[in-house]
Design a protein around this motif. Structure first.
Motif, PDB file in Angstrom:
ATOM      1  N   ARG A   1       0.830  -1.209   0.000  1.00  0.00           N
ATOM      2  CA  ARG A   1       0.000   0.000   0.000  1.00  0.00           C
ATOM      3  C   ARG A   1       0.864   1.259   0.000  1.00  0.00           C
ATOM      4  N   ARG A   2       1.934   1.246   0.783  1.00  0.00           N
ATOM      5  CA  ARG A   2       2.851   2.400   0.782  1.00  0.00           C
ATOM      6  C   ARG A   2       3.465   2.576  -0.600  1.00  0.00           C
ATOM      7  N   ASN A   3       3.792   1.467  -1.246  1.00  0.00           N
ATOM      8  CA  ASN A   3       4.347   1.547  -2.600  1.00  0.00           C
ATOM      9  C   ASN A   3       3.321   2.100  -3.588  1.00  0.00           C
ATOM     10  N   CYS A   4       2.057   1.717  -3.434  1.00  0.00           N
ATOM     11  CA  CYS A   4       0.989   2.266  -4.288  1.00  0.00           C
ATOM     12  C   CYS A   4       0.866   3.775  -4.075  1.00  0.00           C
ATOM     13  N   LEU A   5       0.941   4.205  -2.823  1.00  0.00           N
ATOM     14  CA  LEU A   5       0.876   5.623  -2.509  1.00  0.00           C
ATOM     15  C   LEU A   5       2.080   6.356  -3.111  1.00  0.00           C
ATOM     16  N   ALA A   6       3.254   5.760  -3.005  1.00  0.00           N
ATOM     17  CA  ALA A   6       4.465   6.365  -3.579  1.00  0.00           C
ATOM     18  C   ALA A   6       4.354   6.488  -5.096  1.00  0.00           C
ATOM     19  N   LYS A   7       3.821   5.465  -5.730  1.00  0.00           N
ATOM     20  CA  LYS A   7       3.656   5.501  -7.186  1.00  0.00           C
ATOM     21  C   LYS A   7       2.666   6.591  -7.595  1.00  0.00           C
ATOM     22  N   ALA A   8       1.570   6.713  -6.856  1.00  0.00           N
ATOM     23  CA  ALA A   8       0.589   7.769  -7.137  1.00  0.00           C
ATOM     24  C   ALA A   8       1.224   9.143  -6.925  1.00  0.00           C
ATOM     25  N   LEU A   9       2.028   9.263  -5.907  1.00  0.00           N
ATOM     26  CA  LEU A   9       2.717  10.524  -5.636  1.00  0.00           C
ATOM     27  C   LEU A   9       3.663  10.874  -6.779  1.00  0.00           C
ATOM     28  N   ASP A  10       4.357   9.880  -7.311  1.00  0.00           N
ATOM     29  CA  ASP A  10       5.236  10.108  -8.470  1.00  0.00           C
ATOM     30  C   ASP A  10       4.453  10.639  -9.669  1.00  0.00           C
ATOM     31  N   GLU A  11       3.222  10.160  -9.817  1.00  0.00           N
ATOM     32  CA  GLU A  11       2.397  10.592 -10.948  1.00  0.00           C
ATOM     33  C   GLU A  11       1.965  12.043 -10.827  1.00  0.00           C
TER      34      GLU A  11
END
Length: 196
Positions: A124-134
């Motif tokens: 979930r943290r990785n999903c949040l990080a990926k969304a933040l990158d976007e």
């Protein structure tokens, strides 16, 4: 990483972030106040809902303060908890101006990922990080990177919670963990400085 901030009451790192994320979410115009109330009862620190959200208008036009949960934070004291709440409100105000940068499809995707019960907290943290990158391309150029990352992280959490209020506890926990891992030094400095 320091486990405590040296000024004020010396709240532990996780509690500082709990208060910051909770304060940001409660400054929201979205309709997940019932979920926030339930979440507040699970937190290991004192939290209260903003007067604007939960106080009742009295017949004389004043507001009667209702203190919730594990204790009362006196409004006249400039406790560390109140400093954190004030920082959260300011971040939410800036976030409201940046909110248009987050595409609804990104919010829906992130909400769908949080609904996936097979994902670990790290996933979930990785999903949040990926969304933040976007959304990094939407960071204001005149804002320091850490501040923009913090606000966008909080905005993503708020938008997912407003899209799917039942996800609030998971979104809250993941956001707190993400901030503690990636942005806590910045948060600690905000608290120490009372936010510039």
């Amino acid at each position: 990483m320091d486990s405590q901030v040296s000024n004020g009451s010396g709240l532990e790192a996780a509690h500082i972030t709990d208060l910051l994320v909770f304060g940001f979410l409660q400054s929201s115009k979205y309709n997940f106040h019932q979920e926030l109330e339930a979440l507040s009862q699970e937190l290991p620190v004192e939290v209260y809902l903003d007067a604007d959200l939960e106080d009742e208008l009295q017949t004389d036009g004043s507001r009667a303060s209702r203190s919730f949960y594990q204790g009362r934070i006196e409004p006249d004291s400039e406790s560390q908890e109140e400093v954190i709440q004030n920082i959260a409100r300011r971040l939410a105000q800036v976030g409201d101006e940046m909110d248009h940068s987050i595409q609804p499809t990104l919010v829906r995707q992130l909400a769908a990922q949080f609904r996936n019960a097979s994902l670990s907290e790290e996933d979930r943290r990785n999903c949040l990080a990926k969304a933040l990158d976007e959304v990094k391309t939407a960071f204001p150029r005149d804002m320091e990177n850490e501040k923009a990352m913090l606000i966008m992280t909080l905005l993503l959490a708020r938008n997912v919670a407003s899209h799917a209020p039942s996800l609030l506890p998971d979104v809250f926990r993941t956001t707190v963990n993400f901030i503690n891992q990636n942005l806590f030094a910045y948060v600690r400095n905000l608290v120490r400085n009372g936010m510039d």
